[in-house]
Design a protein around this motif. Structure first.
Motif, PDB file in Angstrom:
ATOM      1  N   SER A  68       0.901  -1.457   0.002  1.00  0.00           N
ATOM      2  CA  SER A  68      -0.016   0.018  -0.139  1.00  0.00           C
ATOM      3  C   SER A  68       1.125   1.828  -0.698  1.00  0.00           C
ATOM      4  O   SER A  68       2.251   1.414   0.740  1.00  0.00           O
ATOM      5  CB  SER A  68      -0.639   0.229   1.679  1.00  0.00           C
ATOM      6  N   LYS A  69       0.213   2.162  -0.169  1.00  0.00           N
ATOM      7  CA  LYS A  69       1.461   3.759  -0.347  1.00  0.00           C
ATOM      8  C   LYS A  69       0.188   4.300   0.190  1.00  0.00           C
ATOM      9  O   LYS A  69      -0.909   4.989   0.056  1.00  0.00           O
ATOM     10  CB  LYS A  69       0.971   4.125  -2.224  1.00  0.00           C
ATOM     11  N   VAL A  70       1.321   5.294   1.317  1.00  0.00           N
ATOM     12  CA  VAL A  70       1.058   6.071   1.727  1.00  0.00           C
ATOM     13  C   VAL A  70       2.122   8.094   2.189  1.00  0.00           C
ATOM     14  O   VAL A  70       2.769   7.234   1.138  1.00  0.00           O
ATOM     15  CB  VAL A  70       0.692   5.931   3.709  1.00  0.00           C
ATOM     16  N   SER A  71       1.401   8.562   2.306  1.00  0.00           N
ATOM     17  CA  SER A  71       2.015   9.981   2.035  1.00  0.00           C
ATOM     18  C   SER A  71       2.735  10.574   2.843  1.00  0.00           C
ATOM     19  O   SER A  71       3.811  11.790   2.285  1.00  0.00           O
ATOM     20  CB  SER A  71       0.679  11.083   1.617  1.00  0.00           C
ATOM     21  N   ASP A  72       2.622   9.893   3.942  1.00  0.00           N
ATOM     22  CA  ASP A  72       3.639  10.413   5.345  1.00  0.00           C
ATOM     23  C   ASP A  72       3.579   9.363   6.412  1.00  0.00           C
ATOM     24  O   ASP A  72       3.614   8.382   6.300  1.00  0.00           O
ATOM     25  CB  ASP A  72       3.488  11.894   5.807  1.00  0.00           C
ATOM     26  N   PHE A  73       4.966  10.111   7.100  1.00  0.00           N
ATOM     27  CA  PHE A  73       4.799   9.190   8.383  1.00  0.00           C
ATOM     28  C   PHE A  73       3.140   8.546   8.944  1.00  0.00           C
ATOM     29  O   PHE A  73       2.843   7.823   9.621  1.00  0.00           O
ATOM     30  CB  PHE A  73       5.804   8.879   9.449  1.00  0.00           C
ATOM     31  N   GLU A  74       2.588   9.924   9.414  1.00  0.00           N
ATOM     32  CA  GLU A  74       1.563   9.607  10.067  1.00  0.00           C
ATOM     33  C   GLU A  74       0.792   9.386   9.667  1.00  0.00           C
ATOM     34  O   GLU A  74      -0.264   7.945   9.733  1.00  0.00           O
ATOM     35  CB  GLU A  74       0.640  11.200  10.424  1.00  0.00           C
TER      36      GLU A  74
END
Length: 483
Positions: A393-399
């Protein structure tokens, strides 16, 4: 001629009262039957419990170091039979030779460890409020315990339940999983040869309904330790709770590894590859989710595909990189989830095929499988797939990565790959998992520290291994003495 193996009850190897057996087949070659085992009944389970209860006083009253000597002798005997145990494990469960050898060594080490820990079983001394008084605690065995173990670690998990149970002075009845019951037989042969009193440990094979349920619900069972699926573990815990029996259940996982931009992507791919595809993904701590920062997402997907496609697959006795599923039903379960992921719109980037030609024709083999562009509400991201399947899965930042990692019903093991100390610290503090790792695979456990999960991965009562293993199998008595 295929050998038939008996139950071990009251110090004797005996047949089931029903006189029926079941076959266990080699998962790399289903035409090969590796053994016939007792299809035990409730009556057999009760006979084993009676034998354990009868042995309680003798074993519990033995000085702890003497119990430790029995465990130490067991470890030595098992060590002498390591090659035999390894081959037995490979042929019934399907692990590669290297994986099986490592697991057998783990069992040996566990018996050595708890043999020494018997010298530490005691209590604490506290200062009383008045003069001429003593105030202290002492640890006592629960009594007779039931141990229900899975097929995926068929010698290590029985060892890490049985060794602390015996070290603490309990007697035990162990029911192994029917898919792989043979290697633990060797452990019981070693215990017998080491001088374990008759009835102190008993082995009964058979189905969960005929053997496992009666053990969990029996009035003479003082503690139940279970490892397996969340559905079955919940049922076992509920059954035990009816009599307020102490219970410990370690269950499923949906384990994430978060990959951040500072990570070495080749290293991250290896960490995920070993965690996802080692032991054919048949581990409760296997990495089934890669949660990857968008800045390195494409690079990571390319690297993990390359890793997956480099894996050599074959019979465990040939010691390839990955062996078969343990059974046809487990293979079918993995193939079903692959179809579900396709239907939900996940992008299959490699693998996903059952292997059926040539050397694979009679086994339960599947390619290592990677899905990309997985959304967190897809079943492939939420439900445990007990096979070599990785959802990316792709995420935009650590949070967002942390939120996605925590957004499941399970909480067993989790890891992050990063060179940022702040991210590592935040991850360890905020991840909802019983095991948190930094720059390491989600699989692999040290035997001298606690192991267990959060949420639906555990009953959240007691941990296993290390000192925590002894905590479950002992009760604490507080003593006030006025002299």
């Amino acid at each position: 001629m295929t050998e038939t193996y008996n139950n071990y009850v009251g110090g004797e190897w005996i047949e089931s009262t029903a006189g029926e057996t079941f076959a266990v087949r080699n998962p790399a070659d289903s035409d090969e039957i590796v053994g016939h085992f007792q299809a035990s009944t409730t009556a057999d389970a009760e006979e084993a419990i009676d034998a354990a209860v009868a042995a309680q006083d003798e074993w519990a009253n033995m000085p702890s170091p003497e119990r430790g000597a029995v465990l130490n002798s067991t470890a030595k005997r098992l060590e002498a039979r390591k090659e035999e145990a390894t081959e037995t494990l490979v042929r019934e469960e399907g692990k590669t030779y290297s994986e099986a050898s490592g697991e057998v060594q783990r069992a040996i080490d566990i018996f050595y460890y708890y043999a020494q820990k018997t010298r530490d079983i005691g209590g604490t001394v506290k200062s009383p409020s008045g003069q001429d008084k003593d105030l202290y605690t002492k640890r006592e065995p629960l009594g007779t315990v039931g141990l229900i173990t899975p097929w995926n670690y068929p010698i290590a998990i029985p060892a890490w339940k049985l060794a602390p149970a015996l070290a603490a002075g309990n007697t035990a009845v162990l029911k192994p999983a029917s898919a792989a019951p043979n290697v633990v037989r060797i452990v019981f042969e070693c215990l017998d040869e080491a001088g374990l009193p008759d009835g102190a440990a008993n082995l009964v094979t058979g189905s969960g309904s005929e053997v496992g349920g009666p053990i969990a619900g029996h009035e003479d069972i003082d503690g139940v330790s279970f490892t397996g699926s969340t559905a079955v573990g919940t049922s076992v815990a509920q059954t035990a709770a009816e009599d307020l029996t102490r219970v410990q259940a370690e269950m499923g996982g949906k384990n994430p590894t978060v990959v951040m931009p500072s990570a070495d992507i080749e290293e991250a791919a290896e960490i995920l590859g070993v965690g996802a595809f080692g032991t054919t993904g048949q581990s409760c701590t296997a990495a089934s989710r890669a949660i990857v920062h968008e800045d390195v997402y494409d690079e990571f997907v390319g690297a993990i595909v390359e890793y997956a496609e480099s894996i050599e697959i074959g019979s465990g006795m040939d010691d390839p990189d990955m062996g078969p599923h343990v059974s046809e039903s487990e293979l079918d379960g993995t193939l079903e989830y692959i179809d579900i992921a396709k239907d939900e719109g996940a992008k299959l980037v490699t693998g996903g095929e059952e292997l059926t030609d040539g050397e694979y024709a009679d086994g339960y083999f599947v390619d290592p499988t990677v899905f990309a562009d997985v959304e967190n509400d897809m079943r492939i991201a939420q439900e445990e797939v007990f096979g070599p399947v990785l959802a990316v899965s792709k995420v935009s930042d650590f949070e967002e990565g942390l939120a996605v990692a925590n957004d499941v019903d399970y909480g067993l093991s989790a890891s992050i790959v990063t060179e940022d100390l702040n991210e590592a610290g935040e991850f360890v503090d905020r991840i909802e998992a019983g095991v948190a790792k930094v720059n390491e695979k989600t699989t692999g456990l040290e035997l001298h520290v606690p192991f267990g999960g959060y949420k639906q991965s555990s009953t959240n009562t007691y941990r296993e291994q290390g000192d925590a293993g002894l905590d479950f199998f002992t009760s604490t008595k507080t003593v006030y003495r006025n002299y």
